[in-house]
Write a protein that holds these residues in place. Structure first.
Motif, PDB file in Angstrom:
ATOM      1  N   VAL A 176       0.836  -1.204   0.000  1.00  0.00           N
ATOM      2  CA  VAL A 176       0.000   0.000   0.000  1.00  0.00           C
ATOM      3  C   VAL A 176       0.869   1.253   0.000  1.00  0.00           C
ATOM      4  O   VAL A 176       0.613   2.214  -0.739  1.00  0.00           O
ATOM      5  N   GLY A 177       1.921   1.222   0.817  1.00  0.00           N
ATOM      6  CA  GLY A 177       2.804   2.388   0.892  1.00  0.00           C
ATOM      7  C   GLY A 177       3.547   2.652  -0.408  1.00  0.00           C
ATOM      8  O   GLY A 177       3.726   3.811  -0.810  1.00  0.00           O
ATOM      9  N   LEU A 178       3.969   1.579  -1.085  1.00  0.00           N
ATOM     10  CA  LEU A 178       4.740   1.732  -2.313  1.00  0.00           C
ATOM     11  C   LEU A 178       3.879   2.075  -3.520  1.00  0.00           C
ATOM     12  O   LEU A 178       4.392   2.551  -4.536  1.00  0.00           O
ATOM     13  N   THR A 179       2.584   1.801  -3.436  1.00  0.00           N
ATOM     14  CA  THR A 179       1.708   2.030  -4.598  1.00  0.00           C
ATOM     15  C   THR A 179       0.726   3.171  -4.368  1.00  0.00           C
ATOM     16  O   THR A 179      -0.252   3.301  -5.109  1.00  0.00           O
ATOM     17  N   GLN A 180       0.954   3.965  -3.347  1.00  0.00           N
ATOM     18  CA  GLN A 180       0.072   5.106  -3.105  1.00  0.00           C
ATOM     19  C   GLN A 180       0.127   6.054  -4.307  1.00  0.00           C
ATOM     20  O   GLN A 180       1.189   6.404  -4.796  1.00  0.00           O
ATOM     21  N   GLY A 181      -1.027   6.458  -4.770  1.00  0.00           N
ATOM     22  CA  GLY A 181      -1.084   7.357  -5.916  1.00  0.00           C
ATOM     23  C   GLY A 181      -1.162   6.640  -7.252  1.00  0.00           C
ATOM     24  O   GLY A 181      -1.415   7.274  -8.281  1.00  0.00           O
ATOM     25  N   ASP A 182      -0.914   5.327  -7.259  1.00  0.00           N
ATOM     26  CA  ASP A 182      -1.005   4.557  -8.501  1.00  0.00           C
ATOM     27  C   ASP A 182      -2.463   4.239  -8.823  1.00  0.00           C
ATOM     28  O   ASP A 182      -3.299   4.105  -7.924  1.00  0.00           O
ATOM     29  N   SER A 183      -2.761   4.098 -10.097  1.00  0.00           N
ATOM     30  CA  SER A 183      -4.107   3.754 -10.520  1.00  0.00           C
ATOM     31  C   SER A 183      -4.397   2.287 -10.203  1.00  0.00           C
ATOM     32  O   SER A 183      -3.476   1.503  -9.929  1.00  0.00           O
ATOM     33  N   LYS A 184      -5.671   1.909 -10.259  1.00  0.00           N
ATOM     34  CA  LYS A 184      -6.047   0.515 -10.017  1.00  0.00           C
ATOM     35  C   LYS A 184      -5.413  -0.405 -11.054  1.00  0.00           C
ATOM     36  O   LYS A 184      -5.007  -1.521 -10.735  1.00  0.00           O
ATOM     37  N   LYS A 185      -5.337   0.072 -12.285  1.00  0.00           N
ATOM     38  CA  LYS A 185      -4.728  -0.731 -13.342  1.00  0.00           C
ATOM     39  C   LYS A 185      -3.254  -0.980 -13.064  1.00  0.00           C
ATOM     40  O   LYS A 185      -2.748  -2.094 -13.250  1.00  0.00           O
ATOM     41  N   GLU A 186      -2.556   0.047 -12.584  1.00  0.00           N
ATOM     42  CA  GLU A 186      -1.137  -0.096 -12.276  1.00  0.00           C
ATOM     43  C   GLU A 186      -0.939  -1.021 -11.075  1.00  0.00           C
ATOM     44  O   GLU A 186      -0.015  -1.846 -11.060  1.00  0.00           O
TER      45      GLU A 186
ATOM     46  N   LEU B 221      -2.490  -9.072  -2.851  1.00  0.00           N
ATOM     47  CA  LEU B 221      -1.915  -7.775  -3.217  1.00  0.00           C
ATOM     48  C   LEU B 221      -2.902  -6.953  -4.040  1.00  0.00           C
ATOM     49  O   LEU B 221      -2.957  -5.727  -3.899  1.00  0.00           O
ATOM     50  N   ARG B 222      -3.662  -7.632  -4.892  1.00  0.00           N
ATOM     51  CA  ARG B 222      -4.669  -6.917  -5.690  1.00  0.00           C
ATOM     52  C   ARG B 222      -5.716  -6.273  -4.786  1.00  0.00           C
ATOM     53  O   ARG B 222      -6.287  -5.235  -5.116  1.00  0.00           O
ATOM     54  N   SER B 223      -5.970  -6.904  -3.644  1.00  0.00           N
ATOM     55  CA  SER B 223      -6.961  -6.393  -2.691  1.00  0.00           C
ATOM     56  C   SER B 223      -6.303  -5.667  -1.524  1.00  0.00           C
ATOM     57  O   SER B 223      -6.967  -5.399  -0.511  1.00  0.00           O
ATOM     58  N   ALA B 224      -5.026  -5.347  -1.642  1.00  0.00           N
ATOM     59  CA  ALA B 224      -4.259  -4.811  -0.520  1.00  0.00           C
ATOM     60  C   ALA B 224      -4.861  -3.530   0.050  1.00  0.00           C
ATOM     61  O   ALA B 224      -4.967  -3.366   1.271  1.00  0.00           O
ATOM     62  N   HIS B 225      -5.257  -2.625  -0.827  1.00  0.00           N
ATOM     63  CA  HIS B 225      -5.793  -1.344  -0.358  1.00  0.00           C
ATOM     64  C   HIS B 225      -7.118  -1.548   0.390  1.00  0.00           C
ATOM     65  O   HIS B 225      -7.385  -0.863   1.378  1.00  0.00           O
ATOM     66  N   TYR B 226      -7.913  -2.512  -0.058  1.00  0.00           N
ATOM     67  CA  TYR B 226      -9.173  -2.814   0.636  1.00  0.00           C
ATOM     68  C   TYR B 226      -8.891  -3.514   1.973  1.00  0.00           C
ATOM     69  O   TYR B 226      -9.525  -3.216   2.983  1.00  0.00           O
ATOM     70  N   LEU B 227      -7.937  -4.462   1.959  1.00  0.00           N
ATOM     71  CA  LEU B 227      -7.594  -5.184   3.191  1.00  0.00           C
ATOM     72  C   LEU B 227      -7.046  -4.232   4.244  1.00  0.00           C
ATOM     73  O   LEU B 227      -7.349  -4.364   5.438  1.00  0.00           O
ATOM     74  N   ALA B 228      -6.226  -3.274   3.807  1.00  0.00           N
ATOM     75  CA  ALA B 228      -5.654  -2.316   4.748  1.00  0.00           C
ATOM     76  C   ALA B 228      -6.746  -1.488   5.415  1.00  0.00           C
ATOM     77  O   ALA B 228      -6.665  -1.168   6.604  1.00  0.00           O
ATOM     78  N   GLN B 229      -7.794  -1.158   4.647  1.00  0.00           N
ATOM     79  CA  GLN B 229      -8.896  -0.381   5.209  1.00  0.00           C
ATOM     80  C   GLN B 229      -9.741  -1.226   6.159  1.00  0.00           C
ATOM     81  O   GLN B 229     -10.175  -0.748   7.212  1.00  0.00           O
ATOM     82  N   ILE B 230      -9.977  -2.485   5.783  1.00  0.00           N
ATOM     83  CA  ILE B 230     -10.838  -3.363   6.584  1.00  0.00           C
ATOM     84  C   ILE B 230     -10.141  -3.807   7.870  1.00  0.00           C
ATOM     85  O   ILE B 230     -10.702  -3.706   8.966  1.00  0.00           O
ATOM     86  N   LEU B 231      -8.904  -4.311   7.731  1.00  0.00           N
ATOM     87  CA  LEU B 231      -8.188  -4.853   8.883  1.00  0.00           C
ATOM     88  C   LEU B 231      -7.590  -3.761   9.758  1.00  0.00           C
ATOM     89  O   LEU B 231      -7.551  -3.889  10.983  1.00  0.00           O
ATOM     90  N   GLY B 232      -7.104  -2.711   9.121  1.00  0.00           N
ATOM     91  CA  GLY B 232      -6.415  -1.677   9.873  1.00  0.00           C
ATOM     92  C   GLY B 232      -5.037  -2.156  10.291  1.00  0.00           C
ATOM     93  O   GLY B 232      -4.686  -3.335  10.141  1.00  0.00           O
ATOM     94  N   ALA B 233      -4.252  -1.260  10.835  1.00  0.00           N
ATOM     95  CA  ALA B 233      -2.893  -1.602  11.245  1.00  0.00           C
ATOM     96  C   ALA B 233      -2.889  -2.671  12.328  1.00  0.00           C
ATOM     97  O   ALA B 233      -2.100  -3.614  12.297  1.00  0.00           O
TER      98      ALA B 233
END
Length: 209
Positions: free
Chosen positions: A25-35, A162-174
């Motif tokens: 999530v940290g490395l792909t911040q700002g990247d599009s969903k396709k990227e 990894l494809r769902s990483a941004h969603y997992l980060a929101q659901i699970l939290g730190a």
């Protein structure tokens, strides 16, 4: 089926793709969903290639350097146990070689799928040594096919996570990710200790017989 499940669970525990979620999530911040999808796909492909090559070629590398399988089990077991303790203590990312400098450099590159994500974050010494040791004990045609399928399944699981990483980060939290990583840490430590114990038993038996 039992062999498939055993290897899949062992690899999943050692690779710990859930623990890679915050880094991804940290490395792909700002990247599009396709990227993000492209990086997820190539990361899983790279992990598959690294693991499958290690599985089939690792034995010959050991023979070339004259390293016994029991020595590998002990070394690999120590690495796996160390990874497990890192998960429990929350120092997993640091142990995997991801520091601020590397993270910043990775963000400046066009592609991070090979490094640092595929290696060393996911496919590291622990998983490679685990596969080499596994090959020594399970090398019939059926077992090789099952092991290859388990490695492929791990790669697919990594892609999905990894494809769902941004969603997992929101659901699970730190806190959720940390909790899961620490549970996995116990399993990783047990796997590492089992490798060390089996190697020591073989050494003792060899010296007594």
């Amino acid at each position: 089926m039992d062999l498939f499940i055993y290897l899949f669970v062992a690899l999943f525990s050692v690779l710990n793709p859930i623990g890679t979620v915050p880094i991804f999530v940290g490395l792909t911040q700002g990247d599009s969903k396709k990227e993000c999808s492209r990086i997820s796909l190539w990361t899983s492909i790279n992990v598959f290639l690294i693991l499958i090559i290690s599985f089939f070629v690792g034995k010959y590398v050991l023979n070339f350097f004259g390293i016994s399988i029991d020595s590998l089990r002990i070394a690999g077991g120590l690495i796996i146990v160390s990874s497990g303790f890192s998960l429990l203590s929350g120092q997993f990312n640091k142990k995997r070689g991801i520091n601020k400098k590397i993270e910043n450099d990775a963000q400046k590159r066009n592609d991070i799928a090979l490094t640092p994500l595929a290696i060393p974050m996911l496919a590291g010494p622990g998983s490679i040594s685990l596969l080499i040791a596994f090959y020594q004990e399970h090398n019939s045609t059926n077992e090789l096919i099952i092991a290859s399928l388990a490695i492929l399944a791990i790669a697919i699981a990594i892609f999905i996570i990894l494809r769902s990483a941004h969603y997992l980060a929101q659901i699970l939290g730190a806190s959720g990710i940390v909790a899961i990583s620490r549970i996995v840490g116990f399993i990783v430590i047990a796997i590492g200790i089992q490798y060390i114990v089996s190697a020591l038993i073989n050494i003792i038996k060899g010296n007594l017989m």
